[in-house]
Design a protein around this motif. Structure first.
Motif, short mmCIF file in Angstrom:
data_model
loop_
_atom_site.label_atom_id
_atom_site.label_comp_id
_atom_site.label_asym_id
_atom_site.label_seq_id
_atom_site.Cartn_x
_atom_site.Cartn_y
_atom_site.Cartn_z
N ASP A 37 0.83 -1.21 0.00
CA ASP A 37 0.00 0.00 0.00
C ASP A 37 0.86 1.25 0.00
OD1 ASP A 37 -2.57 -0.92 -0.16
OD2 ASP A 37 -2.81 -1.17 2.00
N GLY A 38 1.85 1.27 0.86
CA GLY A 38 2.71 2.45 0.96
C GLY A 38 3.47 2.71 -0.32
N ILE A 39 4.03 1.65 -0.91
CA ILE A 39 4.75 1.82 -2.18
C ILE A 39 3.80 2.27 -3.28
CG2 ILE A 39 6.06 0.58 -3.95
CD1 ILE A 39 7.27 -1.11 -1.76
N GLY A 40 2.57 1.76 -3.22
CA GLY A 40 1.57 2.19 -4.21
C GLY A 40 1.28 3.67 -4.13
N MET A 79 -0.93 -2.07 -11.20
CA MET A 79 -1.71 -0.86 -10.97
C MET A 79 -2.86 -0.68 -11.95
SD MET A 79 0.87 2.19 -12.16
CE MET A 79 1.40 2.38 -13.86
N ARG A 80 -2.74 -1.17 -13.19
CA ARG A 80 -3.84 -1.02 -14.15
C ARG A 80 -4.84 -2.17 -14.04
NH1 ARG A 80 -4.86 3.65 -15.49
NH2 ARG A 80 -5.61 3.19 -17.58
N VAL A 81 -4.46 -3.23 -13.34
CA VAL A 81 -5.35 -4.38 -13.21
C VAL A 81 -6.15 -4.31 -11.92
CG1 VAL A 81 -5.46 -6.90 -13.10
CG2 VAL A 81 -3.75 -5.79 -14.55
N VAL A 82 -5.47 -4.14 -10.80
CA VAL A 82 -6.12 -4.15 -9.50
C VAL A 82 -6.20 -2.74 -8.91
CG1 VAL A 82 -6.10 -5.17 -7.20
CG2 VAL A 82 -5.19 -6.45 -9.12
N GLY A 83 -5.22 -1.91 -9.21
CA GLY A 83 -5.19 -0.56 -8.67
C GLY A 83 -4.17 -0.43 -7.55
N LEU A 84 -3.60 0.76 -7.43
CA LEU A 84 -2.54 0.98 -6.45
C LEU A 84 -3.02 0.83 -5.01
CD1 LEU A 84 -0.83 4.07 -8.14
CD2 LEU A 84 0.03 1.72 -8.07
N LEU A 85 -4.30 1.05 -4.76
CA LEU A 85 -4.81 0.96 -3.40
C LEU A 85 -5.33 -0.44 -3.05
CD1 LEU A 85 -6.71 4.35 -2.91
CD2 LEU A 85 -4.32 3.76 -2.42
N LEU A 86 -5.40 -1.33 -4.04
CA LEU A 86 -5.94 -2.67 -3.79
C LEU A 86 -4.94 -3.79 -4.01
CD1 LEU A 86 -9.49 -2.33 -5.44
CD2 LEU A 86 -8.95 -2.32 -3.00
N ILE A 87 -3.75 -3.45 -4.51
CA ILE A 87 -2.80 -4.49 -4.89
C ILE A 87 -2.36 -5.33 -3.68
CG2 ILE A 87 -0.95 -2.79 -4.77
CD1 ILE A 87 -1.09 -6.15 -6.67
N THR A 117 8.78 -6.16 -4.79
CA THR A 117 7.47 -5.68 -4.36
C THR A 117 7.07 -4.43 -5.13
OG1 THR A 117 7.87 -6.53 -2.13
CG2 THR A 117 6.10 -4.91 -2.38
N ALA A 118 8.01 -3.51 -5.31
CA ALA A 118 7.74 -2.29 -6.06
C ALA A 118 7.37 -2.60 -7.51
CB ALA A 118 8.96 -1.37 -6.01
N VAL A 119 8.10 -3.50 -8.12
CA VAL A 119 7.82 -3.88 -9.51
C VAL A 119 6.43 -4.50 -9.60
CG1 VAL A 119 8.53 -5.33 -11.43
CG2 VAL A 119 10.26 -4.17 -10.05
N THR A 120 6.09 -5.34 -8.63
CA THR A 120 4.77 -5.98 -8.63
C THR A 120 3.66 -4.96 -8.50
OG1 THR A 120 5.74 -7.94 -7.58
CG2 THR A 120 3.35 -7.72 -7.50
N VAL A 121 3.88 -3.94 -7.68
CA VAL A 121 2.88 -2.88 -7.52
C VAL A 121 2.63 -2.19 -8.86
CG1 VAL A 121 2.49 -0.59 -6.51
CG2 VAL A 121 3.28 -2.48 -5.08
N VAL A 122 3.70 -1.89 -9.58
CA VAL A 122 3.56 -1.20 -10.87
C VAL A 122 2.89 -2.10 -11.90
CG1 VAL A 122 4.83 -0.14 -12.77
CG2 VAL A 122 5.49 0.33 -10.40
#
Length: 343
Positions: free
Chosen positions: A41-44, A190-198, A182-187
């Motif tokens: 969440d924080g990285i997102g 982000m278009r599939v699940v969203g930065l706040l839901l990943i 983790t950061a790469v996974t967040v990116v």
């Protein structure tokens, strides 16, 4: 289903869903072990600032988000490793400053709208372009391959960081590597699940996997399988129900967790009841009892009513070959492998 696959953008969306569903739970396995479940969440939050910079400069938001997320991940690990009492405050400033800066910068761009902002925060998989798919695919392959190759080392560090450090392992290096993954996974997500839901897709499939798995390796495989099914299922359901993809994926992942929890509890109760019945039975086993004898370590089990019974003092223990003994053996093997790696 054929009408869905006939659409080019839906085929791209399904590919993206598979990539995210596979990568996110793998990385989440080690975040759960390290009790850093919410770090995504924080990285997102910081990644959103990177998205805003990309939009304002006319460059690829995916790449600028990746740079911001990786920088935040490394900063998080360095702050955590420093162990200062002000570390939590520094992380809070970084995370909430990132999302605040992202919202402000995006509001100043004429190339975006509130709907686009919502897409980054909560997912908008149907807007994923072919270029995005290529970038996501490359990043996802890197995440999955690296996580799988280093799984024993990550396990050793996450399981006992002090022992791993005493054994000479580059603990900080592995922790930074996991943070970057983790950061790469967040990116990627982000278009599939969203930065706040990943984070939900990183953690919830792992919670489900822990119920059905018997070893660390099988837990990783189960988590990825549940993640892929939740992601693909969420995309399909969101297409027909006309709901946001990110929220739908997370709802399915939670539903899977609840179903697996209920079934797991029922199976556990049934096994305990069968075990109690096996220990209470009055039949005396022996060479002439008529039941097949099966060698089991340093004793003999007798096959009776589908269960293997072993004499133990004044009662019988049930050994079904699939219970706690095997589970412990698998976990012990994983621990031994991790220890061997650390040497």
């Amino acid at each position: 289903m054929s009408d869905l696959l006939a659409l080019d953008f839906m085929r791209q969306a399904l590919v993206a869903a598979v990539l995210v569903g596979l990568a996110a739970p793998l990385v989440g396995t080690f975040l759960v072990q390290r009790r850093m479940s919410l770090i995504g969440d924080g990285i997102g939050h910081v990644a959103l600032a990177g998205v805003a910079v990309g939009i304002l400069t006319g460059s690829m938001p995916v790449l600028t988000a990746l740079l911001a997320a990786v920088a935040a991940a490394i900063g998080v690990e360095l702050i955590r490793a420093a162990g200062r009492t002000s570390g939590d405050i520094a992380l809070a400033v970084m995370f909430y400053g990132g999302i605040a800066l992202g919202v402000v910068l995006i509001s100043k761009s004429s190339a975006t709208s509130p709907a686009n902002l919502t897409g980054y925060l909560f997912g908008a998989i149907l807007t994923t372009s072919r270029t995005d798919i290529v970038v996501f695919a490359v990043l996802a392959v890197v995440v999955v391959a690296t996580t799988w190759l280093l799984r024993h080392r990550f396990f050793a560090v996450a399981n006992d960081e002090e022992y791993a450090r005493a054994a000479g392992m580059p603990v900080r290096g592995y922790n930074i590597a996991l943070s970057v993954l983790t950061a790469v996974t967040v990116v990627v997500s982000m278009r599939v699940v969203g930065l706040l839901l990943i984070t939900a897709l990183m953690i919830i499939p792992n919670a489900s996997a822990q119920i059905v798995s018997r070893s660390f390796r099988s837990s990783m495989l189960w988590a990825s399988l549940i993640g892929v099914l939740s992601s693909v299922g969420g995309v399909v359901v969101s297409f027909y129900a006309e709901t946001p993809s990110g929220g739908t994926i997370v709802v399915l992942a939670i539903a899977a967790f609840l179903v697996i929890s209920v079934i797991g509890a029922a199976v556990g109760r049934a096994r305990r009841a069968a075990h109690e019945r096996a220990e209470r039975h009055e039949h005396e086993h022996g060479p002439a009892c008529g039941h097949p004898a099966i060698a089991h370590e340093d004793h003999v089990d007798y096959l009776h009513d589908g269960h293997r019974h072993a004499p133990h003092h004044d009662h019988y223990d049930e050994h079904d070959g699939h219970g706690a003994h095997d589970e412990g053996a698998h976990d012990e093997q994983d621990d031994q492998r991790a220890e061997e790696v650390s040497r």
